[in-house]
Design a protein around this motif. Structure first.
Motif, mmCIF file in Angstrom:
data_model
loop_
_atom_site.group_PDB
_atom_site.id
_atom_site.type_symbol
_atom_site.label_atom_id
_atom_site.label_comp_id
_atom_site.label_asym_id
_atom_site.label_seq_id
_atom_site.Cartn_x
_atom_site.Cartn_y
_atom_site.Cartn_z
ATOM 1 N N ALA A 93 7.249 -4.326 0.961
ATOM 2 C CA ALA A 93 6.673 -4.831 2.214
ATOM 3 C C ALA A 93 5.903 -6.123 1.972
ATOM 4 N N THR A 94 5.149 -6.176 0.891
ATOM 5 C CA THR A 94 4.384 -7.381 0.550
ATOM 6 C C THR A 94 5.331 -8.534 0.248
ATOM 7 N N LYS A 95 6.384 -8.240 -0.487
ATOM 8 C CA LYS A 95 7.355 -9.275 -0.850
ATOM 9 C C LYS A 95 8.039 -9.842 0.398
ATOM 10 N N ARG A 96 8.330 -8.990 1.385
ATOM 11 C CA ARG A 96 8.944 -9.462 2.632
ATOM 12 C C ARG A 96 8.026 -10.458 3.346
ATOM 13 N N ILE A 97 6.739 -10.130 3.399
ATOM 14 C CA ILE A 97 5.777 -11.027 4.060
ATOM 15 C C ILE A 97 5.692 -12.350 3.307
ATOM 16 N N MET A 111 8.972 17.351 -4.229
ATOM 17 C CA MET A 111 8.772 16.140 -4.999
ATOM 18 C C MET A 111 7.371 16.165 -5.598
ATOM 19 N N LYS A 112 7.254 15.729 -6.837
ATOM 20 C CA LYS A 112 5.965 15.705 -7.518
ATOM 21 C C LYS A 112 5.075 14.607 -6.961
ATOM 22 N N GLN A 113 3.760 14.790 -7.112
ATOM 23 C CA GLN A 113 2.795 13.797 -6.630
ATOM 24 C C GLN A 113 3.058 12.421 -7.251
ATOM 25 N N GLY A 114 3.321 12.397 -8.555
ATOM 26 C CA GLY A 114 3.541 11.121 -9.240
ATOM 27 C C GLY A 114 4.721 10.357 -8.679
ATOM 28 N N SER A 115 5.822 11.048 -8.417
ATOM 29 C CA SER A 115 6.991 10.334 -7.908
ATOM 30 C C SER A 115 6.759 9.879 -6.472
ATOM 31 N N THR A 116 5.987 10.621 -5.677
ATOM 32 C CA THR A 116 5.645 10.173 -4.326
ATOM 33 C C THR A 116 4.795 8.911 -4.415
ATOM 34 N N LEU A 117 3.825 8.902 -5.295
ATOM 35 C CA LEU A 117 2.985 7.725 -5.481
ATOM 36 C C LEU A 117 3.827 6.537 -5.935
ATOM 37 N N SER A 118 4.757 6.767 -6.845
ATOM 38 C CA SER A 118 5.630 5.699 -7.322
ATOM 39 C C SER A 118 6.463 5.124 -6.180
ATOM 40 N N HIS A 119 7.008 6.011 -5.337
ATOM 41 C CA HIS A 119 7.792 5.533 -4.190
ATOM 42 C C HIS A 119 6.916 4.751 -3.218
ATOM 43 N N ASP A 120 5.712 5.259 -2.958
ATOM 44 C CA ASP A 120 4.791 4.559 -2.066
ATOM 45 C C ASP A 120 4.458 3.176 -2.613
ATOM 46 N N LEU A 121 4.247 3.107 -3.913
ATOM 47 C CA LEU A 121 3.921 1.829 -4.547
ATOM 48 C C LEU A 121 5.092 0.848 -4.431
ATOM 49 N N MET A 122 6.304 1.333 -4.659
ATOM 50 C CA MET A 122 7.478 0.466 -4.539
ATOM 51 C C MET A 122 7.670 0.010 -3.094
ATOM 52 N N GLU A 177 -4.433 -11.032 7.717
ATOM 53 C CA GLU A 177 -4.306 -10.693 9.134
ATOM 54 C C GLU A 177 -3.839 -9.239 9.299
ATOM 55 N N LYS A 178 -2.846 -8.852 8.524
ATOM 56 C CA LYS A 178 -2.332 -7.476 8.579
ATOM 57 C C LYS A 178 -3.402 -6.469 8.163
ATOM 58 N N ALA A 181 0.802 -17.110 3.020
ATOM 59 C CA ALA A 181 1.050 -15.700 2.680
ATOM 60 C C ALA A 181 -0.266 -14.922 2.648
ATOM 61 N N PHE A 182 -1.300 -15.514 2.047
ATOM 62 C CA PHE A 182 -2.602 -14.833 1.999
ATOM 63 C C PHE A 182 -3.171 -14.632 3.397
#
Length: 151
Positions: free
Chosen positions: A17-21, A1-12, A117-118, A111-112
């Motif tokens: 995770a943020t949206k769940r919180i 997997m390319k670096q860009g697509s890994t970064l994109s997946h990490d960002l998503m 806290e996290k 939320a903030f």
């Protein structure tokens, strides 16, 4: 997997995770009869200056009748009020009620706090470094591309 697509997946993954919180904190605050996360997002958009149902529908990528149904529910639940446009009596503007403002402030505050806290396990130096990178990513991703619509 390319670096860009890994970064994109990490960002998503980070966004999810943020949206769940955020969803959890808004749900905890509102209880079973409070606004949904989508309704919170709509209220936030209305507070930011969107005043017509059609503009709201366009911003959320939904039909005007669907947006109208959601707005009617928020009016019925006491989060919005319909107000005649000051200069065009054919138009109706949407305004937040005190109840909606209170729910928004309280939910965002919780939320903030939860996110802070996290993130408190990171050193101050690391938090500053992460914040710098987040601002850079936000700037890059917010740049308008011809034909794109940004929410």
């Amino acid at each position: 997997m390319k670096q860009g697509s890994t970064l994109s997946h990490d960002l998503m993954d980070l966004v999810a995770a943020t949206k769940r919180i955020v969803r959890q904190e808004f749900s905890n605050e509102a209880g079973p009869n409070g606004p949904t996360l989508t309704q919170y997002r709509m209220l936030h958009r209305i507070r930011g200056g969107v005043r017509q149902v059609g503009t709201l529908a366009e911003a959320f990528g939904i039909s005007q009748p669907a947006a109208s149904i959601m707005v009617s529910k928020m009016v019925r639940d006491g989060f919005l009020k319909r107000v005649p446009h000051p200069t065009d009596r054919r138009q109706i503007e949407l305004h937040l009620t005190a109840k909606a403002n209170s729910q928004l402030e309280s939910g965002l505050g919780r939320a903030f706090l939860r996110l802070d806290e996290k993130l408190s396990v990171l050193s101050k130096t690391k938090r500053n470094e992460v914040a710098k990178h987040i601002r850079e990513l936000s700037r890059l991703l917010s740049q308008s591309v011809a034909g794109e619509s940004h929410e």
